[in-house]
Write an enzyme that holds these catalytic residues in place. Structure first.
Site: not given
Length: 172
Positions: A17-19, A108
């Site tokens: 998940q990028c969050t 990321e």
């Protein structure tokens, strides 16, 4: 609990998940104690600078994320990097040598690897976060754990994000 929630987010779906948190900005005077809390919550702290360099170079090739490592477990990643951790390890934490363009580890990662970046002042932490976000995450999200309303307002005004979570896990 900050460490438990952060580790849970970084470990969910093996960090894709990028969050989820990418970089931990920790006060320098208490970073060792905070990292110990992360270790008690299932993280493996990589303290060896040579190994951190190996992780950096294997995670990012020519400045780009190595897609072969996306979604791997912490134990799988450790094996690929050249060390072992218990299978139940939930995240690997490495210390970045600077924010933004100064260290690819602030990018990321899409796997259960967290960068750690100690700071001496809250302003420095926010400046570091801004540099890292502008590198590839501006407009996305950020997470701040603080009980200081002035810190929350300062960060909210400076961070180039559309979503800022306060005192909560961001992904789960």
């Amino acid at each position: 609990d900050y460490a438990q929630g952060t580790i849970l987010c970084r470990n969910t779906d093996n960090g894709i998940q990028c969050t989820a948190e990418q970089t931990l900005h920790l006060p320098a005077e208490s970073s060792d104690a905070i990292l110990e809390v992360f270790a008690r919550n299932g993280a493996h702290i990589v303290r060896d600078e040579a190994m951190t360099g190996r992780i950096r170079s294997m995670l990012f090739t020519d400045g780009r994320l190595n897609v072969e490592l996306v979604g791997k477990t912490s134990a799988e990643l450790a094996h690929i990097f050249g060390f072992t951790v218990p299978e139940e390890t939930r995240a690997l934490i490495v210390t970045a040598r600077g924010a933004g363009e100064a260290d690819a580890l602030c990018k990321e990662k899409l796997c259960p690897v967290l960068a750690c970046l100690p700071y001496d002042s809250f302003d420095e932490a926010v400046d570091n976060a801004v540099r890292s976000l502008k590198m590839e995450g501006a407009g996305h999200s950020s997470i701040l754990f603080s009980n200081d309303a002035d810190h929350v307002e300062h960060a909210a005004m400076r961070l180039p994000v559309a979503r800022m979570a306060i005192n909560t896990a961001n992904t789960v």
